[in-house]
Design a protein around this motif. Sequence first.
Motif, PDB file in Angstrom:
ATOM      1  N   CYS A  40      12.373 -56.456   0.958  1.00  0.00           N
ATOM      2  CA  CYS A  40      11.002 -56.971   0.825  1.00  0.00           C
ATOM      3  C   CYS A  40      10.064 -56.217   1.346  1.00  0.00           C
ATOM      4  N   LEU A  74       9.354 -53.739  -1.471  1.00  0.00           N
ATOM      5  CA  LEU A  74       8.534 -54.359  -2.844  1.00  0.00           C
ATOM      6  C   LEU A  74       6.868 -54.389  -2.400  1.00  0.00           C
ATOM      7  N   ASN A  75       6.924 -54.543  -0.574  1.00  0.00           N
ATOM      8  CA  ASN A  75       5.527 -54.537  -0.389  1.00  0.00           C
ATOM      9  C   ASN A  75       4.990 -53.086  -0.250  1.00  0.00           C
ATOM     10  N   ARG A 123       3.975 -52.366  -3.828  1.00  0.00           N
ATOM     11  CA  ARG A 123       2.769 -53.131  -4.135  1.00  0.00           C
ATOM     12  C   ARG A 123       1.480 -52.087  -3.690  1.00  0.00           C
ATOM     13  N   HIS A 180       0.542 -49.469  -5.687  1.00  0.00           N
ATOM     14  CA  HIS A 180      -0.023 -49.537  -7.037  1.00  0.00           C
ATOM     15  C   HIS A 180      -1.332 -50.329  -6.723  1.00  0.00           C
ATOM     16  N   ALA A 181      -1.575 -50.814  -5.387  1.00  0.00           N
ATOM     17  CA  ALA A 181      -3.010 -51.420  -5.292  1.00  0.00           C
ATOM     18  C   ALA A 181      -3.877 -50.044  -5.049  1.00  0.00           C
ATOM     19  N   SER A 236      -4.818 -48.522  -8.269  1.00  0.00           N
ATOM     20  CA  SER A 236      -5.798 -49.395  -9.053  1.00  0.00           C
ATOM     21  C   SER A 236      -7.195 -48.988  -8.424  1.00  0.00           C
TER      22      SER A 236
END
Length: 230
Positions: free
Chosen positions: A198, A201-202, A205, A208-209, A212
Amino acid sequence: MSMVLFASVVRVADGLPLSASTDYEQEKDLQETKRHLKGLSKKLNQFPDRCTLKSGPYNVNFIYSLGVGYLMVCTGNYPNVLAFCFLDELQKEFIITYDSKRISSAVRPYSFIEFDTFIQKTKQRYNSPRSLSTKINLADMQTEIKLRPPYQLSPEDLQAINGFSVRAASKYKGIAPTQMLVPATLPGIVSCVLSVLCGGLNLLRGVHAIESILQVRTYCRDIWTLGTKT
């Protein structure tokens, strides 16, 4: 002469003295032993629930259960079985006389000083063993002590009691310390693995944020650049 010299009842959680026998003995060695007893009363839950400590010409014995400890000082030649029968009688009477809520809510030392009357009467009986009528209880206690002998506190334990060193409670038999490390179980291992996944994954993320946001900023800057050129 073998005899019980002093006894006290304390709250295990904080060592608060709840009751004690009246004591007029001023002998130096006994006063020193009682100081050990006072320090010990604040750390009962670090030791097994039945212990003996040799202190000069005296023995300190104690038991505890249900959040209350029962301690006594006797001469070194006083029989072990009588000492722990004595403590067992104090325990049974105290449990019958006082409820747990009243014990846990006590804020003043010696809030149950009236229990001293029972301690004194019991001490007198146990200082005259021939007059004891509890022969069956003595036999039962003798068997129990053989099956589960009291833990013998050492000089190192005494140093720990007096604050000179720190002992690991896990070395004592018959005690379950609240901060003792235990081997990891399968559910615990699975939980750790899932927590790591977990967390990964965080982290992904989050990357990726950020990408972006950077792409949006780059796109907006390019649009603004083209607008100024035209």
